[in-house]
Scaffold this motif. Structure first.
Motif, short mmCIF file in Angstrom:
data_model
loop_
_atom_site.label_atom_id
_atom_site.label_comp_id
_atom_site.label_asym_id
_atom_site.label_seq_id
_atom_site.Cartn_x
_atom_site.Cartn_y
_atom_site.Cartn_z
N VAL A 79 16.07 -2.70 15.12
CA VAL A 79 15.33 -1.46 14.90
C VAL A 79 15.40 -1.07 13.42
N TRP A 80 16.58 -1.17 12.81
CA TRP A 80 16.76 -0.78 11.41
C TRP A 80 15.92 -1.65 10.47
N PHE A 81 16.14 -2.96 10.52
CA PHE A 81 15.44 -3.86 9.62
C PHE A 81 13.97 -4.03 10.02
N GLY A 82 13.71 -4.00 11.32
CA GLY A 82 12.33 -4.01 11.78
C GLY A 82 11.59 -2.76 11.31
N GLY A 83 12.31 -1.65 11.25
CA GLY A 83 11.74 -0.42 10.71
C GLY A 83 11.33 -0.58 9.26
N GLY A 84 12.14 -1.27 8.49
CA GLY A 84 11.79 -1.52 7.10
C GLY A 84 10.50 -2.30 6.98
N ALA A 85 10.37 -3.35 7.80
CA ALA A 85 9.15 -4.15 7.79
C ALA A 85 7.97 -3.33 8.32
N PHE A 86 8.21 -2.57 9.38
CA PHE A 86 7.14 -1.75 9.95
C PHE A 86 6.60 -0.74 8.95
N PHE A 87 7.49 -0.05 8.24
CA PHE A 87 7.02 0.97 7.31
C PHE A 87 6.31 0.36 6.09
N LEU A 88 6.70 -0.83 5.69
CA LEU A 88 5.93 -1.52 4.66
C LEU A 88 4.52 -1.83 5.17
N TYR A 89 4.46 -2.32 6.39
CA TYR A 89 3.16 -2.62 7.00
C TYR A 89 2.33 -1.35 7.14
N ALA A 90 2.95 -0.26 7.58
CA ALA A 90 2.25 1.01 7.75
C ALA A 90 1.74 1.56 6.43
N ALA A 91 2.39 1.18 5.33
CA ALA A 91 1.95 1.62 4.01
C ALA A 91 0.87 0.69 3.44
N GLY A 92 0.43 -0.27 4.24
CA GLY A 92 -0.64 -1.16 3.80
C GLY A 92 -0.16 -2.40 3.07
N ARG A 93 1.10 -2.72 3.20
CA ARG A 93 1.67 -3.89 2.52
C ARG A 93 2.08 -4.94 3.55
N ALA A 97 5.73 -6.97 4.07
CA ALA A 97 6.36 -6.67 5.36
C ALA A 97 6.74 -7.96 6.08
N ALA A 98 5.85 -8.94 6.06
CA ALA A 98 6.12 -10.22 6.71
C ALA A 98 7.27 -10.95 6.02
#
Length: 117
Positions: A79-93, A97-98
């Motif tokens: 959840v923690w590290f997936g959250g980091g990737a998710f929020f990058l993706y949500a910011a259009g990056r 994120a991948a």
């Protein structure tokens, strides 16, 4: 040699932790054109993530207020590290994120193989 690699993997995890906070902050400061919302999300999001990590995950659980182990620890990390990737993706990056998610998976697998968890 293996000791050096294990140390480098531990350092990588620390930088991944910082990357989560940076990702959440980046998302927060890009989520809205309204400055009040930017400040709330850009500062509040990382603060919330810091609080969760301090309570449950700090120092591999050793420094946590409520240390988690086993499956609970694995879920926290996902959840923690997936959250980091998710929020990058949500910011259009999407590409960063991948990459972030892939680096976390490699780091986690090595920590499991090398018994660093």
């Amino acid at each position: 040699m293996l000791t050096t690699l294990k140390g480098a993997n531990a350092v990588l995890m620390f930088f991944l932790e910082l990357g989560v906070l940076a990702s959440v902050a980046y998302w927060g400061f890009t989520v809205s054109p309204n400055w009040a919302i930017k400040l709330l999300a850009g500062l509040g999001g990382p603060a919330l993530f810091i609080a969760v990590w301090a309570l449950f995950g700090a120092g591999g659980g050793a420094n946590a207020t409520i240390p988690l182990t086993g499956i609970a620890r694995a879920v926290l990390e996902i959840v923690w590290f997936g959250g980091g990737a998710f929020f990058l993706y949500a910011a259009g990056r999407a590409a960063p994120a991948a990459v972030f998610a892939l680096v976390f998976v490699v780091n986690a697998v090595l920590r499991i193989l090398w018994k660093q968890v």
